[in-house]
Design an enzyme around this catalytic site. Structure first.
Site, PDB file in Angstrom:
ATOM      1  N   TYR A  63       0.840  -1.191   0.000  1.00  0.00           N
ATOM      2  CA  TYR A  63       0.000   0.000   0.000  1.00  0.00           C
ATOM      3  C   TYR A  63       0.875   1.241   0.000  1.00  0.00           C
ATOM      4  O   TYR A  63       1.748   1.397   0.847  1.00  0.00           O
ATOM      5  CB  TYR A  63      -0.908   0.025   1.242  1.00  0.00           C
ATOM      6  CG  TYR A  63      -1.828  -1.166   1.309  1.00  0.00           C
ATOM      7  CD1 TYR A  63      -3.004  -1.188   0.564  1.00  0.00           C
ATOM      8  CD2 TYR A  63      -1.524  -2.262   2.081  1.00  0.00           C
ATOM      9  CE1 TYR A  63      -3.851  -2.276   0.608  1.00  0.00           C
ATOM     10  CE2 TYR A  63      -2.368  -3.359   2.145  1.00  0.00           C
ATOM     11  CZ  TYR A  63      -3.530  -3.354   1.398  1.00  0.00           C
ATOM     12  OH  TYR A  63      -4.356  -4.435   1.450  1.00  0.00           O
ATOM     13  N   SER A  64       0.638   2.105  -0.945  1.00  0.00           N
ATOM     14  CA  SER A  64       1.283   3.424  -0.999  1.00  0.00           C
ATOM     15  C   SER A  64       2.804   3.365  -1.021  1.00  0.00           C
ATOM     16  O   SER A  64       3.460   4.302  -0.589  1.00  0.00           O
ATOM     17  CB  SER A  64       0.811   4.277   0.182  1.00  0.00           C
ATOM     18  OG  SER A  64      -0.591   4.390   0.179  1.00  0.00           O
ATOM     19  N   THR A  65       3.374   2.318  -1.555  1.00  0.00           N
ATOM     20  CA  THR A  65       4.822   2.186  -1.514  1.00  0.00           C
ATOM     21  C   THR A  65       5.536   3.149  -2.458  1.00  0.00           C
ATOM     22  O   THR A  65       6.699   3.463  -2.230  1.00  0.00           O
ATOM     23  CB  THR A  65       5.273   0.761  -1.846  1.00  0.00           C
ATOM     24  OG1 THR A  65       4.769   0.407  -3.135  1.00  0.00           O
ATOM     25  CG2 THR A  65       4.779  -0.230  -0.814  1.00  0.00           C
TER      26      THR A  65
END
Length: 126
Positions: A63-65
């Site tokens: 997530y959101s890397t």
């Protein structure tokens, strides 16, 4: 009393403090399933995992890397004058203008004010 989560995997001696930090994070978040792999100059120096039935080969959601890197690149482009936050995204990416999005500015998109809620048809698992 909650058991201390086990950290599996390996690090090179110089990166052993990473294992300790990873273990500290796992201890603070019961139920955490996480993996961490670090390459230094093309050589694997950290390969760790923890949680549940996770292994070094488990597939975990990300997530959101990419947000941090994307916003750093955006900030550099703004600093260099290559992108103006108050110009429409479509001036830089013409295809973005479809489906009524032609007036959305880079600033609105970057600050999550564009009202774009998802991907048509959802995201399919491969």
């Amino acid at each position: 009393m909650t058991a201390t989560p086990q950290v599996h995997g390996s690090t090179t001696p110089a990166f052993e403090p990473v294992r300790a930090a990873f273990a500290d994070i796992a201890a603070c978040e019961p139920g955490l399933e996480a993996q961490l792999a670090v390459y230094h100059q093309g050589v694997p120096v950290v390969d760790l995992w923890t949680g549940g039935e996770s292994t070094g080969d488990s597939l975990l959601a990300l997530y959101s890397t990419g947000k941090g890197a994307a916003f750093l690149v955006l900030a550099l482009l703004v600093q260099e004058g290559a992108i103006d936050l108050d110009r429409p995204v479509a001036e830089y990416w013409a295809e973005f203008a479809t489906a009524g999005k032609s007036g959305i500015t880079v600033r609105q998109l970057a600050s999550h004010q564009a009202g774009l809620l998802g991907v048509a048809g959802g995201v399919q698992r491969g």
